[in-house]
Design a protein around this motif. Structure first.
Motif, short mmCIF file in Angstrom:
data_model
loop_
_atom_site.label_atom_id
_atom_site.label_comp_id
_atom_site.label_asym_id
_atom_site.label_seq_id
_atom_site.Cartn_x
_atom_site.Cartn_y
_atom_site.Cartn_z
N VAL A 397 42.17 -15.48 33.05
CA VAL A 397 40.89 -16.20 33.49
C VAL A 397 40.28 -15.55 34.84
N LEU A 398 41.53 -15.35 35.72
CA LEU A 398 41.13 -14.64 36.88
C LEU A 398 40.58 -13.16 36.66
N GLY A 399 41.18 -12.56 35.92
CA GLY A 399 40.42 -11.19 35.38
C GLY A 399 39.22 -11.44 34.87
N TRP A 400 39.00 -12.15 33.96
CA TRP A 400 37.43 -12.41 33.40
C TRP A 400 36.65 -12.85 34.62
N LEU A 401 36.87 -13.60 35.48
CA LEU A 401 35.88 -14.09 36.68
C LEU A 401 35.70 -12.90 37.51
N ASP A 402 36.70 -11.84 37.68
CA ASP A 402 36.66 -10.89 38.63
C ASP A 402 35.52 -9.94 37.86
N ARG A 403 35.80 -9.70 36.72
CA ARG A 403 34.62 -8.97 35.77
C ARG A 403 33.55 -9.53 35.95
N ARG A 404 33.37 -10.39 35.52
CA ARG A 404 31.99 -11.47 35.73
C ARG A 404 31.20 -11.12 36.93
N ARG A 406 31.73 -9.02 39.47
CA ARG A 406 31.70 -7.52 39.80
C ARG A 406 30.43 -6.94 39.20
N ARG A 407 30.05 -7.47 37.94
CA ARG A 407 28.97 -7.16 37.40
C ARG A 407 27.58 -7.63 38.06
N LYS A 408 27.54 -8.70 39.00
CA LYS A 408 26.50 -8.93 39.68
C LYS A 408 26.30 -8.39 40.86
N TYR A 409 27.09 -7.54 41.31
CA TYR A 409 27.11 -6.94 42.61
C TYR A 409 27.08 -5.52 42.43
N SER A 410 26.56 -4.50 43.43
CA SER A 410 26.72 -3.38 43.52
C SER A 410 28.13 -3.10 44.24
N PHE A 417 35.47 -12.47 49.14
CA PHE A 417 36.44 -12.97 48.13
C PHE A 417 36.79 -12.08 46.97
N LEU A 418 36.21 -10.70 46.71
CA LEU A 418 36.60 -9.84 45.91
C LEU A 418 37.18 -8.29 46.43
N LEU A 419 36.98 -8.48 47.50
CA LEU A 419 37.32 -7.26 48.32
C LEU A 419 39.01 -6.92 48.01
N SER A 420 39.84 -7.95 48.00
CA SER A 420 41.27 -7.49 47.71
C SER A 420 41.68 -7.84 46.34
N ALA A 421 40.65 -8.15 45.41
CA ALA A 421 41.52 -8.48 44.33
C ALA A 421 41.68 -7.50 43.38
N GLN A 422 42.88 -7.39 42.74
CA GLN A 422 43.17 -6.23 42.10
C GLN A 422 43.63 -6.60 40.55
N PRO A 423 43.50 -5.98 39.44
CA PRO A 423 44.10 -6.25 38.37
C PRO A 423 45.31 -6.46 38.30
N ALA A 424 45.98 -7.02 37.12
CA ALA A 424 47.14 -7.62 37.11
C ALA A 424 47.96 -6.33 37.09
N GLY A 425 49.17 -6.43 37.72
CA GLY A 425 50.27 -5.40 37.67
C GLY A 425 49.88 -4.41 38.61
N LYS A 426 48.79 -4.40 39.59
CA LYS A 426 48.59 -3.17 40.47
C LYS A 426 48.91 -3.55 41.97
#
Length: 426
Positions: A397-404, A406-410, A417-426
């Motif tokens: 769910v976190l990954g889906w929220l991040d992808r959603r 990120r599509r809203k912003y350049s 709240f998105l600046l430090s978010a990384q995909p799982a395992g990174k």
């Protein structure tokens, strides 16, 4: 087993566990899950639900009772060291201006799922007979409520650090809320155990011991640690020794009073002085604890998990109901409380998703209830499924929220709240 027989059996079990954990964790990362989910699933695969079902003789030979005891002890070492590191990374100042949000989310995230858990227990008693004969329905209902209210604090900490969320506002809020949620839940568990035993002793011990522990850490332990880390006459090996002694003493104390060892370790991590000397101590202590010993904790808990009972369609349907109720009670209530406390929608939703993970803290509580004679095998199985589903869904769910979002912003307009978010395992 004699000690000389147990040692080689233990070493073999550890080799098998670490190999399976690495393989399953790598697969978990490939499908978007953090490695910790792979560790949790590995324990289930090595237990009676798969290995014990397919190769029962092999499973019994690998994990006899004596080896399980040793795995438990090794796992506790890893868990305590890891939570010490999580406490060190946690910055109280990051939520200093968010006390209202933390209090609101923790209160809602405990009371609402607790009440819904009591209700679902009453439903299950009349529908599929989940209650254990001879146990008071009130005690059983209260136990289910507490189990559903628990947050997987150690797993929450790992998900936050593995995804690089520690510096985000929602990561800090979720960690603080998860810690407070579980303190409240373990105190309530002590109340339930006291009700079952007909004694107020466990409750008094947990609350009184917790207050005493906090005072000792603040007034005595913190000063000892500051002097140890600052003195040029103390070598690095001596600093590690003092740290380990204090850490394990704290784990012993909080375990003894019924608040579980992870909270003692986490509090010592928070109180630990920051600086170059402290960083070196953690750099030496963390790798072995996290890479070798921590997987033993997750695997040990998975070895006690059984899914064969879910072959009953009614029990499986009831389990689905419990999962839905658990998600609504924890995620929904925490999100709503965060919004009412003034948190923006993206942060409130992510906090709700994170604290919704139950993980193996719920499994530990279930094993406590099982040992106390409160939990039936059917109820144990249902709540294990709740723990697994709510934990696995967190990263997805976190990954889906991040992808959603990120599509809203350049790329040059990403919100904080998105600046430090990384995909799982990174």
């Amino acid at each position: 087993m004699t000690p000389t027989e147990a040692a080689p059996a233990f070493f073999l079990a550890v080799v098998v566990i670490l190999a399976v954990v690495r393989l399953v964790s790598a697969l978990a990362v490939k499908v978007g899950q953090p490695p910790v989910v792979g560790e949790m699933i590995s324990g289930v695969l090595l237990g009676p639900s798969l290995l014990g079902l397919v190769l029962p003789d092999v499973q019994a030979a690998l994990f006899p009772d004596t080896v399980r005891t040793l795995l438990y002890l090794g796992g506790q070492i890893g868990l305590v060291i890891y939570m010490f590191g999580a406490g060190y990374e946690f910055r109280v100042g990051s939520i200093k201006d968010s006390a209202r949000s933390v209090a609101a989310v923790s209160a809602a995230g405990t009371v609402v799922p607790l009440a819904l858990g009591v209700g679902v227990s009453v439903l299950g008693a009349s529908w599929v007979g989940i209650l254990k004969p001879g146990v008071s329905p009130v005690v059983s209902a209260a136990f289910v409520g507490v189990a559903i209210a628990i947050t997987a604090f150690p797993m929450l900490a790992r998900i936050i650090t593995e995804r690089g969320l520690g510096s985000t506002r929602f990561g800090s809020l979720a960690l603080a809320c998860g810690a407070l949620d579980d303190v409240l839940a373990w105190i309530l568990l002590a109340v339930v155990l006291g009700m079952h035993a007909g004694s107020a002793g466990p409750v008094v011990t947990a609350i009184g011991g917790g207050v005493l522990f906090a005072l000792l850490v603040w007034l005595v332990v913190r000063r000892v640690l500051v002097k140890t880390m600052a003195s040029p006459r103390v070598s690095e090996s001596q600093r590690i020794l003092v740290t380990a002694m204090i850490l394990f003493a704290a784990a012993w104390f909080t375990d003894t009073i019924g608040l579980y060892a992870v909270f003692g370790a986490f509090v010592i991590g928070i109180a630990f002085p920051r600086g170059e000397a402290a960083d070196k101590v953690l750099a030496k202590m963390m790798p072995l604890g996290q890479i070798v010993f921590l997987p033993l904790f997750f695997t040990y808990s998975g070895l006690n998990t059984r899914f064969a009972l879910l072959a009953d369609p009614n029990l499986l349907l009831f389990a689905v109901v419990c999962v839905v109720v658990a998600v609504i009670g924890k995620l929904g209530a925490s999100w709503g409380a965060a919004r009412l406390a003034g948190e923006p929608q993206p942060i409130a939703l992510r906090v709700g998703v994170l604290v919704n993970a139950r993980g193996l803290m719920q499994l530990i509580a279930l094993n406590v209830g099982l040992a106390a004679g409160i939990v039936s095998p059917a109820l144990f199985t249902v709540l294990v499924l709740v723990a697994l589903v709510t934990t696995i869904m967190t990263s997805s769910v976190l990954g889906w929220l991040d992808r959603r979002d990120r599509r809203k912003y350049s790329a040059d307009q990403l919100p904080e709240f998105l600046l430090s978010a990384q995909p799982a395992g990174k």
